[in-house]
Design a protein around this motif. Structure first.
Motif, mmCIF file in Angstrom:
data_model
loop_
_atom_site.group_PDB
_atom_site.id
_atom_site.type_symbol
_atom_site.label_atom_id
_atom_site.label_comp_id
_atom_site.label_asym_id
_atom_site.label_seq_id
_atom_site.Cartn_x
_atom_site.Cartn_y
_atom_site.Cartn_z
ATOM 1 N N ASN A 167 -1.575 -3.028 -1.638
ATOM 2 C CA ASN A 167 -2.338 -1.539 -2.265
ATOM 3 C C ASN A 167 -3.251 -2.009 -3.347
ATOM 4 O OD1 ASN A 167 -1.797 -3.055 -5.047
ATOM 5 N ND2 ASN A 167 -0.459 -1.175 -5.825
ATOM 6 N N THR A 168 -4.372 -0.885 -3.704
ATOM 7 C CA THR A 168 -6.013 -0.854 -3.990
ATOM 8 C C THR A 168 -5.688 -2.225 -5.560
ATOM 9 O OG1 THR A 168 -6.119 1.031 -3.649
ATOM 10 C CG2 THR A 168 -7.805 0.220 -5.443
ATOM 11 N N ASP A 174 -0.896 3.365 -6.247
ATOM 12 C CA ASP A 174 -2.248 2.043 -6.061
ATOM 13 C C ASP A 174 -1.803 1.597 -7.732
ATOM 14 O OD1 ASP A 174 -3.623 2.014 -3.572
ATOM 15 O OD2 ASP A 174 -4.671 3.910 -4.318
ATOM 16 N N CYS A 232 0.725 -1.221 -0.040
ATOM 17 C CA CYS A 232 0.242 0.190 -0.119
ATOM 18 C C CYS A 232 1.165 0.964 -0.143
ATOM 19 C CB CYS A 232 -1.056 0.057 0.813
ATOM 20 S SG CYS A 232 -0.112 0.092 3.034
#
Length: 373
Positions: free
Chosen positions: A205-206, A177, A173
């Motif tokens: 991360n996303t 992203d 993260c």
């Protein structure tokens, strides 16, 4: 000098205090709970999906009797213990597992190693604390997918793909992203599904979270995080991924870390409940739990040693923004913090069944779907 083993133990109960002011440390009293909440809590299955990392070291080091007493008083039925630290090697992980095994063998009157879903109920029935072995990093795996099964055979039932930074499997993260699962990461997810290890997307991360949810054939979990819609922070998760996790049958645990609020505000119970209630709204009552990621209780004598941890984290590049406050919620600073949550949710109108799901039934359900006998 802090040794690797000391660092691992310190991370387990780290209070990140490099710039914290003394007046922030003890500002609030722990509230009393209602008789209704106490009764409900006493009868509930309670699972903290991130607590007491390196449990074998923590409970056999200094003042083990004090920590054991706090754990027994907590009312927690089962906890997930991170082994191997945040940057541990293969050998570090083996040593941490051995220490946990030794503790559980020595104190089999108090602990039960959770290897199957049935062990969750057995812990409650036998009045023991169930311990789920987990990894919060992939460093001990290096890039070797086959080690997933090796560690599964040693009792590890939950694994992450990364810890804040990039790994051979996915992106953490703190790397932004963009960039998600690698090809090796997809192989790792498939192996976890195959052998019955829960895929934990915390610290990713996303894009890695999104692709992990899509790739996994079994429900993934996010054992400990917060909600970006409540406070924008890289360790918190956006509504879209929270909803996707729930749609896949997974569960998200809400943590009790400073990342719940902007610096320098110290999170309170009300701040915690903002994240919890938002998660319940977005994910639904069947997909939210607790992964506290804080010590059972913080005492003033703990603070000095813990101040050094943040410097180690910064030096190793794993420190997240906002690590300038104690890692605890002052008005939940008790081993029975989950009982305080019980009372707070009841007072906000949640039904007993919803509270019990949050306390542990949701994680119990998802592990039944993920683990194999």
């Amino acid at each position: 000098m802090i040794t690797r083993r000391d660092f691992t133990k310190s991370l387990a109960s780290a209070v990140v205090l490099s710039t914290v002011k003394p007046e922030l440390v003890w500002p609030l009293d722990v509230p009393q709970v209602s008789a209704r909440a106490a009764d409900l809590y006493r009868s509930s299955f309670v699972l903290d999906c991130n607590s007491l990392a390196s449990i074998g070291y923590q409970l056999t080091g200094s003042e083990p009797d004090e920590r054991l007493k706090a754990l027994r008083e907590s009312g927690v039925t089962v906890l997930k213990s991170t082994l191997g630290g945040a940057t541990g090697t293969f050998d570090d992980a083996l040593a941490d597992i051995a220490a946990a095994d030794k503790l559980i063998e020595k104190r089999s009157d108090l602990f039960l190693k959770v290897s199957t879903h049935g062990d969750l109920d057995r812990a409650k029935q036998q009045h023991k604390t169930g311990v789920i072995y987990s990894f919060e990093t992939a460093s001990m795996l290096e890039d070797k997918v086959e080690r997933i099964e090796l560690f599964r055979n040693k009792g590890v039932r939950i694994m992450q793909l990364s810890y804040n930074r990039r790994s051979p499997f996915g992106v953490g993260c703190l790397e932004g992203d963009a960039g998600g699962l690698t090809e090796r990461g997809r192989e790792a997810v498939a192996k976890m599904n195959e052998v019955g290890v829960a895929l934990d997307l915390s610290h990713a991360n996303t894009q890695t979270i999104s692709e992990g949810i899509t790739t996994s054939k079994k429900p993934p979990i996010v054992s400990h995080s917060g909600c970006r819609s409540v406070h924008m922070h890289p360790r918190n998760i956006a509504d879209r991924e929270m909803k996707a996790l729930a749609d896949k049958g997974g569960v998200m645990g809400i943590y009790m870390l400073p990342y719940l609020t902007p610096s320098p505000k110290q999170p309170t119970l009300d701040d915690y409940l903002q994240h919890m209630q938002h998660a319940l709204k977005v994910c639904g009552e069947d997909h939210v739990g607790v992964g506290s990621d804080v010590p059972l209780q913080v005492a003033e004598k703990d603070l000095e040693g813990m101040r050094r941890v943040v410097e180690q984290r910064k030096a190793s590049g794993i420190s997240a923004p906002g690590e300038d406050r104690p890692t605890y919620i002052p008005d939940m600073n008790t081993p029975r913090k989950m009982e305080i949550l019980t009372d707070a949710l009841l007072k906000r109108g949640y039904k007993s069944r919803v509270v019990q799901k949050v306390l542990g039934e949701n994680f119990k359900r998802v592990f039944r779907e993920i683990w194999i006998a």
